[in-house]
Design a protein around this motif. Structure first.
Motif, PDB file in Angstrom:
ATOM      1  N   GLU A   1       0.931  -1.093   0.114  1.00 41.69           N
ATOM      2  CA  GLU A   1       0.142   0.118   0.017  1.00 41.69           C
ATOM      3  C   GLU A   1       0.803   1.254  -0.017  1.00 41.69           C
ATOM      4  O   GLU A   1       0.504   2.256  -0.874  1.00 41.69           O
ATOM      5  N   THR A   2       1.959   1.253   0.623  1.00 41.07           N
ATOM      6  CA  THR A   2       2.848   2.370   0.884  1.00 41.07           C
ATOM      7  C   THR A   2       3.451   2.653  -0.494  1.00 41.07           C
ATOM      8  O   THR A   2       3.490   3.840  -1.232  1.00 41.07           O
TER       9      THR A   2
ATOM     10  N   SER B   1       0.698   4.036  -2.891  1.00 40.89           N
ATOM     11  CA  SER B   1       0.572   5.399  -2.776  1.00 40.89           C
ATOM     12  C   SER B   1       1.563   6.464  -3.110  1.00 40.89           C
ATOM     13  O   SER B   1       1.222   7.318  -3.761  1.00 40.89           O
ATOM     14  N   GLU B   2       2.834   6.065  -3.021  1.00 42.50           N
ATOM     15  CA  GLU B   2       3.926   6.689  -3.314  1.00 42.50           C
ATOM     16  C   GLU B   2       3.991   6.924  -4.848  1.00 42.50           C
ATOM     17  O   GLU B   2       4.333   7.962  -5.205  1.00 42.50           O
TER      18      GLU B   2
ATOM     19  N   LYS C   1      -0.861   5.348  -7.142  1.00 42.05           N
ATOM     20  CA  LYS C   1      -2.102   4.694  -7.675  1.00 42.05           C
ATOM     21  C   LYS C   1      -3.107   4.349  -6.645  1.00 42.05           C
ATOM     22  O   LYS C   1      -2.857   4.672  -5.372  1.00 42.05           O
ATOM     23  N   SER C   2      -4.362   4.262  -6.705  1.00 41.94           N
ATOM     24  CA  SER C   2      -5.587   4.064  -5.988  1.00 41.94           C
ATOM     25  C   SER C   2      -5.284   2.808  -5.313  1.00 41.94           C
ATOM     26  O   SER C   2      -5.164   1.901  -5.764  1.00 41.94           O
ATOM     27  N   LEU C   3      -5.807   2.809  -4.149  1.00 47.71           N
ATOM     28  CA  LEU C   3      -5.953   1.640  -3.189  1.00 47.71           C
ATOM     29  C   LEU C   3      -7.732   0.969  -3.103  1.00 47.71           C
ATOM     30  O   LEU C   3      -7.468   0.097  -2.472  1.00 47.71           O
TER      31      LEU C   3
END
Length: 293
Positions: A78-79, A82-83, A86-88
């Protein structure tokens, strides 16, 4: 309508070895094999959530920890996403809050009935659902899933319910079938259960299809259950003993079933669901036409 305890817990027996899919399942649980881009277990869990179920009980075995990890928070993934901007959102269905996922071990493979019995302490005195993830149940487009249809029926009649589908009569000897009583719409009274009957002796063409709502008394029945077919403790035997003591109905599922415990059913499900997707359906259909020459 009589007030009944709601269905808030579901048991997922996922301890099987998946030998029919070796070598793919040597290191990967069969429940994590994907139908396009969602693993089988995700389809079942999403169906449970749609039906209002809040607690998922996984009955696991050795080598099945990856199933639980699938529903855990993946910080590194997820990190990184996010960096990179990109959508989670794609991971949202795999997220659970603490306490919503519970696992118990089935140390010895003694059958489906034994696997369900392993969850007795968590089920307690509440009615509960059972999902066999190998059975991929897909509701009609815009319609509800199998378990939601069953919960709606349970709210009307209570007791025990199983999902059924109608198959050609010549196919009944491959399945467990019901001995039907009175019918009312998609609900049929169950007078008995027959495992893989000869075609000429089958009481109906309605087959049991991998979704159940059972009262907690089934756990006490399983407690003293003798081994049945295959030398295993069979859930069907325990359910049969409850007929006549509690209301027992079958819900004819308005949708499709894919037997993803077989290679052919797995391929069929992958192709069928891929062809229905907005992001690839037309390309998959064109691909199929090319392959068919």
């Amino acid at each position: 309508m009589t007030s009944r305890k709601p269905i808030k817990k579901a048991v997922f027996p996922v301890a099987g070895l998946g030998t029919r899919f070796l070598p793919a399942t040597k290191a990967i649980p069969k429940e994590l094999l994907p139908i396009v881009d969602r693993p089988l277990i995700q389809y079942a869990v999403d169906e449970a959530r749609e039906a209002g179920i809040e607690q998922m009980i996984f009955v696991t075995g050795r080598g099945k920890t990856a199933i639980v990890e699938h529903f855990d928070v993946a910080y590194e993934l997820e990190t990184t996403m996010s960096e990179r901007g990109k959508s989670l959102d794609i991971l949202e269905p795999t997220r659970f809050t603490p306490g919503e996922i519970i696992t118990v071990r089935q140390q010895v493979p003694m059958g489906l009935g034994h696997a369900i019995w392993c969850a007795r302490a968590i089920v307690g005195d509440e009615p509960f659902a059972i999902f066999l993830p190998d059975e991929l149940m897909i509701g009609k487009k815009g319609g509800t899933g199998c378990m939601k249809q069953m919960v709606e029926a349970y709210n009307e009649v209570g007791g025990n319910l199983i999902s059924v589908l109608e198959v050609p009569r010549e196919d009944v000897s491959s399945y467990g079938v019901i001995d039907p009583g009175a019918a009312n719409g998609n609900l049929t009274e169950v007078r008995g259960l027959v495992e893989k009957p000869p075609v000429a002796e089958a009481p109906s063409n309605k087959i049991i299809s991998g979704r159940y709502i059972l009262q907690p008394e089934v756990m006490r029945t399983l407690e003293n259950q003798e081994k049945g077919a295959g030398g295993e403790i069979q859930l069907t035997d325990a359910m049969a003993r409850m007929i006549g003591n509690q209301p027992f109905h079958a819900v004819t599922f308005d949708g499709r079933r894919y037997d993803c415990g077989s290679k052919l059913g797995f391929v069929e499900a992958t192709l069928a669901l891929a062809m229905e997707r907005d992001d690839m359906g037309e390309e998959v259909k064109a691909m199929a036409r090319r392959l068919l020459g």
